[in-house]
Design an enzyme around this catalytic site. Structure first.
Site, PDB file in Angstrom:
ATOM      1  N   GLY A  92      -7.571   7.761   8.377  1.00  0.00           N
ATOM      2  CA  GLY A  92      -7.540   8.615   9.307  1.00  0.00           C
ATOM      3  C   GLY A  92      -8.637   8.584  10.245  1.00  0.00           C
ATOM      4  CG  ASP A 124      -2.290   1.066   1.127  1.00  0.00           C
ATOM      5  OD1 ASP A 124      -3.292   1.070  -0.194  1.00  0.00           O
ATOM      6  OD2 ASP A 124      -2.315   1.572   2.437  1.00  0.00           O
ATOM      7  CG  HIS A 125      -0.723   5.042   0.515  1.00  0.00           C
ATOM      8  ND1 HIS A 125      -1.343   5.711  -0.406  1.00  0.00           N
ATOM      9  CD2 HIS A 125      -1.759   4.904   0.697  1.00  0.00           C
ATOM     10  CE1 HIS A 125      -2.236   6.310  -0.643  1.00  0.00           C
ATOM     11  NE2 HIS A 125      -3.499   5.328  -0.079  1.00  0.00           N
ATOM     12  CD  GLU A 134      -3.794   8.550  -4.231  1.00  0.00           C
ATOM     13  OE1 GLU A 134      -3.486   7.788  -3.080  1.00  0.00           O
ATOM     14  OE2 GLU A 134      -3.822   9.479  -2.885  1.00  0.00           O
TER      15      GLU A 134
HETATM   16 ZN   LIG Z   1      -4.493   5.312   1.572  1.00  0.00          ZN
END
Ligand SMILES: [Zn+2]
Length: 291
Positions: A182, A82-83, A135
Site C-alpha cells: 500500500g 505473486d502472493h 515468505e
Molecule cells: Zn508482497
C-alpha cells in the site's frame, strides 16, 4: 535472453549490488510498458501478477502475451505469480508457463508453511526451470504496518529463516522486515535493515544461494532502497504505485479530453506514464545496463 529464470537473474543482482524491479500488472498496457522500459534501460526485469488478475485474464493468456513480448526483447524477462495462497493455483500457473511462483503460506503455522512451500518447490523443480519464492513473517498492509514492525513476532526470525529455506529448498526468500503493502502513512516507515542483513549473512555469507526479496516497494524513500540493496535485497516488488499511475493517468487524460472518444489515445497516455514510473524505479534499483 528474453524468457529467463529469476533465480539466476537475482543471484547476479545480489553479487553486483543492484536489484531487479518486479512490477505488478493487470493489463496488456502495463505488460508492454514493463517490457519497453526494460528494453530502453537495458535492464533485467520481472513482470508479476497477483492471483486475482491472473484468474481474470487467465494464466494461459498472460503467458502467451508474456512469451510474445519477452521473446522479442533483448533483455531477460520473467513472469512471476505473486502472493498465491492456493497450492492448486500455484501448480496451474506453473503448468501454464509462469517462470516463477510465489507460494505465500506465511499466515499458516511454521510447519504448515514449510509443508506447502516445499510441495510447490518440489513441483516447480520437477517441471524444470521454474523458480520459487516463499515468505516468512507478516508483510502487512499499511494499516497494520506500525503494529507489525513493533511486534518482533511478526518479523522473520533469522534462525527460523534458515531452517525454512533449507527444509523447503526455496529459490528466493521474502522475509518480513517491516515493509508493507500500500502507501506508507509516514515519511519514515520503520524498516528493520539489520534483520535483512543478518538473514543475508546467514544464508548468503559463503556465496549467494538464496536471493532476498523486498515486498512493499511503493513509497520507500530512495535512501531506504539503497540501504536495502546494500544489505542483500535483490528483488523489489512494486504494485501500488503502478495502480495509482494507471488510474491517475487514465483519469487525467479523460478529464482533459472529455469530448474525444479514442480509447487508443488513453492507452498511449497510460502506457507512457507507466513506462516512466518503471524507468524511475529501475534507476533507483541501479538495474539499467545490467541486462
Ligand atoms: Zn508482497
Amino acid at each position: 535472453m528474453s524468457i529467463a529464470s529469476a533465480k539466476e537473474m537475482l543471484v547476479e543482482a545480489t553479487k553486483g549490488k543492484y536489484a531487479v524491479g518486479a512490477f505488478n500488472v493487470t493489463s496488456l498496457i502495463q505488460l508492454e510498458a514493463v517490457v519497453e522500459a526494460a528494453v530502453e534501460k537495458k535492464a533485467p526485469v520481472i513482470i508479476q501478477t497477483s492471483v486475482k488478475p491472473s484468474k481474470f485474464l487467465r494464466p494461459d493468456v498472460f503467458v502467451a502475451i508474456y512469451r510474445t513480448l519477452a521473446s522479442q526483447a533483448p533483455v531477460p524477462v520473467c513472469l512471476h505469480l505473486d502472493h498465491c495462497t492456493e497450492v492448486a493455483y500455484c501448480k496451474t500457473c506453473a503448468d501454464a508457463g509462469y517462470t516463477n511462483i510465489m507460494i505465500d503460506a506465511s499466515k499458516l503455522p511454521f510447519e504448515e508453511n514449510i509443508r506447502q512451500t516445499k510441495e510447490i518447490v518440489d513441483y516447480c523443480h520437477a517441471k524444470g526451470g521454474i523458480s520459487t519464492e516463499g515468505e516468512l513473517g507478516t508483510v502487512s498492509g499499511v494499516e497494520d504496518q506500525i503494529k507489525v514492525t513493533e511486534d518482533e513476532a511478526q518479523l522473520a526470525n533469522p534462525k527460523q529463516s534458515i531452517e525454512f529455506v533449507e527444509r523447503t529448498g526455496l529459490d528466493l526468500f521474502a522475509p518480513a522486515i517491516g515493509t508493507a503493502h500500500g502507501v506508507y502513512k509516514t515519511k519514515n516507515p520503520k524498516v528493520h535493515f539489520e534483520r535483512l542483513e543478518e538473514i543475508h549473512r546467514l544464508l548468503n555469507g559463503k556465496g549467494v544461494r538464496v536471493p532476498l526479496v523486498v515486498h512493499g516497494g511503493t513509497g520507500l524513500p530512495p535512501e531506504y532502497i539503497e540501504r536495502l540493496i546494500a544489505v542483500g535485497g535483490s528483488k523489489f516488488n512494486v504494485s501500488t504505485e503502478l495502480k495509482y499511475t494507471l488510474i491517475d493517468s487514465t483519469f487525467d487524460y479523460i478529464t482533459q479530453h472529455r469530448e474525444e472518444y479514442d480509447p487508443g489515445k488513453i492507452d498511449v497516455a497510460a502506457k507512457d506514464a507507466t513506462r516512466a514510473a518503471i524507468m524511475h524505479w529501475m534507476d533507483m534499483l541501479r538495474s539499467p545496463g545490467k541486462a
